[in-house]
Design a protein around this motif. Structure first.
Motif, PDB file in Angstrom:
ATOM      1  N   GLU A  26       0.360   5.709   5.002  1.00 23.63           N
ATOM      2  CA  GLU A  26       1.699   5.008   6.053  1.00 23.63           C
ATOM      3  C   GLU A  26       1.628   5.184   7.358  1.00 23.63           C
ATOM      4  O   GLU A  26       2.433   4.563   7.903  1.00 23.63           O
ATOM      5  CB  GLU A  26       2.248   6.879   5.613  1.00 23.63           C
ATOM      6  N   VAL A  27       0.748   6.103   7.808  1.00 27.35           N
ATOM      7  CA  VAL A  27       0.302   6.356   9.172  1.00 27.35           C
ATOM      8  C   VAL A  27      -0.002   4.925   9.650  1.00 27.35           C
ATOM      9  O   VAL A  27       0.604   3.915  10.972  1.00 27.35           O
ATOM     10  CB  VAL A  27      -0.108   7.558   9.320  1.00 27.35           C
ATOM     11  N   SER A  28      -0.893   4.674   9.496  1.00 29.65           N
ATOM     12  CA  SER A  28      -1.292   3.313   9.879  1.00 29.65           C
ATOM     13  C   SER A  28      -0.280   2.000   9.983  1.00 29.65           C
ATOM     14  O   SER A  28      -0.957   0.885  10.290  1.00 29.65           O
ATOM     15  CB  SER A  28      -3.244   2.906   9.570  1.00 29.65           C
ATOM     16  N   LEU A  29       0.585   2.810   8.816  1.00 31.64           N
ATOM     17  CA  LEU A  29       0.810   0.897   8.179  1.00 31.64           C
ATOM     18  C   LEU A  29       2.111   1.435   9.663  1.00 31.64           C
ATOM     19  O   LEU A  29       2.452   0.133  10.254  1.00 31.64           O
ATOM     20  CB  LEU A  29       1.644   1.104   7.061  1.00 31.64           C
ATOM     21  N   ARG A  30       2.393   2.868  10.098  1.00 32.94           N
ATOM     22  CA  ARG A  30       3.701   2.350  10.696  1.00 32.94           C
ATOM     23  C   ARG A  30       2.429   1.757  11.918  1.00 32.94           C
ATOM     24  O   ARG A  30       3.501   0.831  12.520  1.00 32.94           O
ATOM     25  CB  ARG A  30       3.737   3.493  11.268  1.00 32.94           C
ATOM     26  N   LEU A  31       1.507   2.378  12.035  1.00 35.11           N
ATOM     27  CA  LEU A  31       0.870   1.546  13.300  1.00 35.11           C
ATOM     28  C   LEU A  31       0.672   0.259  13.825  1.00 35.11           C
ATOM     29  O   LEU A  31       0.739  -0.922  14.314  1.00 35.11           O
ATOM     30  CB  LEU A  31      -0.475   2.363  13.652  1.00 35.11           C
ATOM     31  N   ALA A  32       0.412  -0.081  12.286  1.00 33.58           N
ATOM     32  CA  ALA A  32       0.345  -1.161  12.626  1.00 33.58           C
ATOM     33  C   ALA A  32       1.936  -2.430  12.657  1.00 33.58           C
ATOM     34  O   ALA A  32       1.624  -3.147  13.163  1.00 33.58           O
ATOM     35  CB  ALA A  32      -0.368  -2.139  11.114  1.00 33.58           C
ATOM     36  N   ALA A  33       2.835  -1.690  12.191  1.00 33.97           N
ATOM     37  CA  ALA A  33       3.796  -2.775  12.382  1.00 33.97           C
ATOM     38  C   ALA A  33       4.224  -2.581  13.618  1.00 33.97           C
ATOM     39  O   ALA A  33       5.249  -3.957  14.215  1.00 33.97           O
ATOM     40  CB  ALA A  33       4.787  -1.708  11.682  1.00 33.97           C
ATOM     41  N   MET A  34       3.932  -1.226  14.142  1.00 30.46           N
ATOM     42  CA  MET A  34       4.354  -1.410  16.142  1.00 30.46           C
ATOM     43  C   MET A  34       3.793  -2.048  16.536  1.00 30.46           C
ATOM     44  O   MET A  34       4.099  -3.153  17.121  1.00 30.46           O
ATOM     45  CB  MET A  34       4.624  -0.278  16.288  1.00 30.46           C
ATOM     46  N   ALA A  35       2.285  -2.611  15.894  1.00 25.20           N
ATOM     47  CA  ALA A  35       1.389  -2.740  16.710  1.00 25.20           C
ATOM     48  C   ALA A  35       1.196  -4.817  16.698  1.00 25.20           C
ATOM     49  O   ALA A  35       1.868  -5.470  17.785  1.00 25.20           O
ATOM     50  CB  ALA A  35       0.312  -3.252  16.813  1.00 25.20           C
ATOM     51  N   SER A  36       2.613  -5.253  15.499  1.00 27.29           N
ATOM     52  CA  SER A  36       2.631  -6.051  15.330  1.00 27.29           C
ATOM     53  C   SER A  36       3.629  -6.691  15.879  1.00 27.29           C
ATOM     54  O   SER A  36       4.042  -7.673  16.494  1.00 27.29           O
ATOM     55  CB  SER A  36       3.140  -6.262  13.503  1.00 27.29           C
TER      56      SER A  36
ATOM     57  N   ALA B 183      -0.647  12.252  13.609  1.00 29.37           N
ATOM     58  CA  ALA B 183      -1.336  11.651  12.726  1.00 29.37           C
ATOM     59  C   ALA B 183      -1.902  11.106  13.132  1.00 29.37           C
ATOM     60  O   ALA B 183      -2.535   9.550  13.046  1.00 29.37           O
ATOM     61  CB  ALA B 183       0.341  11.027  11.593  1.00 29.37           C
ATOM     62  N   LEU B 184      -1.160  10.011  14.661  1.00 33.17           N
ATOM     63  CA  LEU B 184      -1.225   8.951  15.407  1.00 33.17           C
ATOM     64  C   LEU B 184      -2.647   8.813  15.880  1.00 33.17           C
ATOM     65  O   LEU B 184      -3.418   7.626  15.287  1.00 33.17           O
ATOM     66  CB  LEU B 184      -0.413   8.961  16.670  1.00 33.17           C
ATOM     67  N   GLU B 185      -3.269   9.952  16.018  1.00 33.20           N
ATOM     68  CA  GLU B 185      -4.907   9.914  16.008  1.00 33.20           C
ATOM     69  C   GLU B 185      -5.500  10.136  15.229  1.00 33.20           C
ATOM     70  O   GLU B 185      -6.996   9.839  15.138  1.00 33.20           O
ATOM     71  CB  GLU B 185      -5.058  11.410  16.988  1.00 33.20           C
ATOM     72  N   ALA B 186      -5.404  10.634  13.963  1.00 33.93           N
ATOM     73  CA  ALA B 186      -6.097  10.569  12.632  1.00 33.93           C
ATOM     74  C   ALA B 186      -6.004   9.060  12.370  1.00 33.93           C
ATOM     75  O   ALA B 186      -7.034   8.626  12.104  1.00 33.93           O
ATOM     76  CB  ALA B 186      -5.350  11.559  12.034  1.00 33.93           C
ATOM     77  N   GLY B 187      -4.981   7.842  12.763  1.00 35.19           N
ATOM     78  CA  GLY B 187      -4.997   7.268  12.297  1.00 35.19           C
ATOM     79  C   GLY B 187      -5.088   5.884  12.804  1.00 35.19           C
ATOM     80  O   GLY B 187      -5.709   4.441  12.758  1.00 35.19           O
TER      81      GLY B 187
ATOM     82  N   TRP C 237       0.371  -1.332   0.194  1.00 34.10           N
ATOM     83  CA  TRP C 237      -0.178  -0.099   0.379  1.00 34.10           C
ATOM     84  C   TRP C 237       0.079   1.618  -0.222  1.00 34.10           C
ATOM     85  O   TRP C 237       0.841   1.943   1.029  1.00 34.10           O
ATOM     86  CB  TRP C 237      -0.761   0.160   1.059  1.00 34.10           C
ATOM     87  N   PRO C 238       1.639   1.928  -0.889  1.00 35.99           N
ATOM     88  CA  PRO C 238       2.713   3.045  -1.137  1.00 35.99           C
ATOM     89  C   PRO C 238       1.759   4.356  -1.097  1.00 35.99           C
ATOM     90  O   PRO C 238       2.423   5.299  -0.867  1.00 35.99           O
ATOM     91  CB  PRO C 238       3.042   2.086  -2.804  1.00 35.99           C
ATOM     92  N   GLN C 239       0.663   3.820  -1.305  1.00 34.19           N
ATOM     93  CA  GLN C 239      -0.036   5.668  -0.965  1.00 34.19           C
ATOM     94  C   GLN C 239       0.167   6.163   0.133  1.00 34.19           C
ATOM     95  O   GLN C 239      -0.233   5.892   1.593  1.00 34.19           O
ATOM     96  CB  GLN C 239      -1.172   5.504  -0.926  1.00 34.19           C
ATOM     97  N   PRO C 240       0.937   7.028   0.341  1.00 39.24           N
ATOM     98  CA  PRO C 240       0.865   8.075   1.306  1.00 39.24           C
ATOM     99  C   PRO C 240      -0.134   7.987   2.339  1.00 39.24           C
ATOM    100  O   PRO C 240       0.682   8.373   3.494  1.00 39.24           O
ATOM    101  CB  PRO C 240       1.766   9.392   0.752  1.00 39.24           C
ATOM    102  N   GLU C 241      -1.593   7.806   2.419  1.00 41.94           N
ATOM    103  CA  GLU C 241      -2.015   8.203   3.384  1.00 41.94           C
ATOM    104  C   GLU C 241      -1.960   7.371   3.980  1.00 41.94           C
ATOM    105  O   GLU C 241      -2.751   7.254   5.477  1.00 41.94           O
ATOM    106  CB  GLU C 241      -3.178   8.731   2.878  1.00 41.94           C
TER     107      GLU C 241
END
Lengths: 199, 199
Positions: free
Chosen positions: A154-164, B194-198, A148-152
DNA sequence: GCATATATATGCACAAAGTGCAAAATTTCA
DNA sequence: TGAAATTTTGCACTTTGTGCATATATATGC
C-alpha cells in the motif's frame, strides 16, 4: 435476426441530441473564453452561442468552470484505463509513463496550453484543476492496488501514485511554461527519467 | 524613557481594529457555518453577526470561502517557518516530520476536524483546500532548495516535498476519517514511518 | 488642539451566477 | 395515434461580488 449479441448501443435521438448539445456548449464556451477571457464571457452569451436558453445551460453544466474541467476530465478517465492495461506487464512507474505517453498523443499540445492558460486566469478554476490532480492520484492509486492488493504494498503504491501524478504535473507545467516548444512526449520522458534516477 | 530598543511594533489603533474585525468575521462565520451549514449561511448574516456591513465584509475577504481558507493559511506559513529551522540539522523527510509534529500541537484536532468537515460540504471549497496542498508543496520545495541549491538535488527535493505533503494529507485524512480517535502526532509519525520504510 | 491627509466603513445600484417551479415542446414506445 | 417520459424554456428570486461616491474614523504635522 441481425445479431442481438451484446447490449445494442441503443443510441436514440435523445442521447444523440444531448451529446451534440453538450459539444456545442463546450465549443461555444471555449471560443468565447479565448476571445474575451474566462470571466468576461457570461453564461448568457455562451448559451446564446450554443443556441440554447440560459436555463438549459444549467441542465448540462452545474457552473461555468465545468466547461473547462470537462476537458481535463476525459483525459483522466483515458489515463486510468490506459494505466490498467499497462500494469499487466509493467511496474508502476513504467506503466504510468507508458500510459501517459500513449494518451497524450490524442491531445494536441496547443489545446492543452490554451486550456491551461485559461485556467490560470481564474483562481477558482485553477484550484479545481489542481484539486483534480489529487483526485487523479487517488484514482490511479486504486487502480494500482487492484493489481497488487497486498497491504504491504500500500505505502509504496501510494508513493508511486504521488510521484506519477507529480511527474504529470511537472511535465504539463513545463509544456505550458515553454509554450509548447518541446513535445509533450519528450517532457514526459524527461521527467520520468529524472524521477527514476532520483529513487 | 521606557525602552525604545528594537523596532517598536507600531501597532496603531487602526491595525488593531482591523485585526479585531477580521477575527470577529472569522468567528461569526465559523459559528454560522457550523450552525446552519456552509452554503446556507449568507455573507449578509455573517456580516451582521460580526457587526459590520455586507460591503465591509468584502474589504476583509474576497469571498465566503476565504473564511475557511484563512484557517489553513496560517498553518501553512508556520509549517514553512518550522521547516526552515529543522532543515539546519536534518534531512528533508526528518525535517518535515519534526516541523509537522512541532506545529500540529498548536491546532486542536477538534478544530481541524470541524474545518475539514465544513470544507467537504462544498465542492469549490474542497477544491481550494486541495489546491492549497499543491501550493504548499511548491513552497516547501523552495525552502528545501534554499538549503541544497545544487541543481543535482532538484529532483530528489521535489520528490521529498511531494512525499512530505502527501504524508500530511494522509495523516489529516486519517484524522478526519477517524473523527479524532487517535492524536495527530501519532498519525503523523505512523505515516512518516511508513513513508521512510517504503523508500 | 486643529487642520489635513489617509485609511476604513457604508450605502446604493448593478451584473452575473445559480435554483425552484411550472408550463411548453420533443422524443419514446406501446 | 396517444399517453408517458424527458428535455427545454421562461420567470421570479436569492446570493455573490464589484464600482463608485460619500461618510466616518485614524494618523500626522504644525
Amino acid at each position: 435476426m441481425s445479431t442481438d449479441r451484446e447490449a445494442p448501443p441503443k443510441e436514440g435521438l435523445r442521447e444523440r441530441k444531448r451529446r451534440e448539445t453538450a459539444r456545442r456548449i463546450v465549443e461555444a464556451g471555449m471560443r468565447l473564453f479565448i476571445d474575451r477571457g474566462y470571466e468576461a464571457a457570461t453564461i448568457e452569451e455562451i448559451a446564446a452561442a450554443a443556441d440554447i436558453s440560459r436555463r438549459t445551460f444549467f441542465h448540462y453544466f452545474r457552473s461555468k468552470d465545468e466547461i473547462l474541467l470537462s476537458m481535463q476530465g476525459g483525459m483522466g478517465e483515458e489515463l486510468a484505463a490506459a494505466l490498467r492495461e499497462e500494469l499487466q506487464d509493467k511496474r508502476p512507474l513504467q506503466a504510468m509513463r507508458a500510459a501517459a505517453l500513449r494518451i497524450c498523443g490524442g491531445y494536441p499540445a496547443a489545446d492543452m496550453i490554451v486550456v491551461d492558460r485559461l485556467m490560470r486566469a481564474n483562481a477558482a478554476v485553477q484550484a479545481r484543476k489542481q484539486a483534480s490532480y489529487i483526485q487523479q492520484e487517488q484514482a490511479l492509486f486504486e487502480i494500482m492496488r487492484e493489481r497488487w492488493p497486498q497491504p504491504e504494498h500500500e505505502v509504496s503504491l501510494r508513493l508511486a501514485a504521488m510521484a506519477s501524478v507529480g511527474a504529470l504535473r511537472l511535465a504539463f507545467d513545463a509544456l505550458s511554461r515553454e509554450g509548447g516548444a518541446r513535445p509533450v512526449a519528450l517532457l514526459l520522458n524527461e521527467v520520468f527519467d529524472a524521477l527514476e534516477a532520483g529513487i
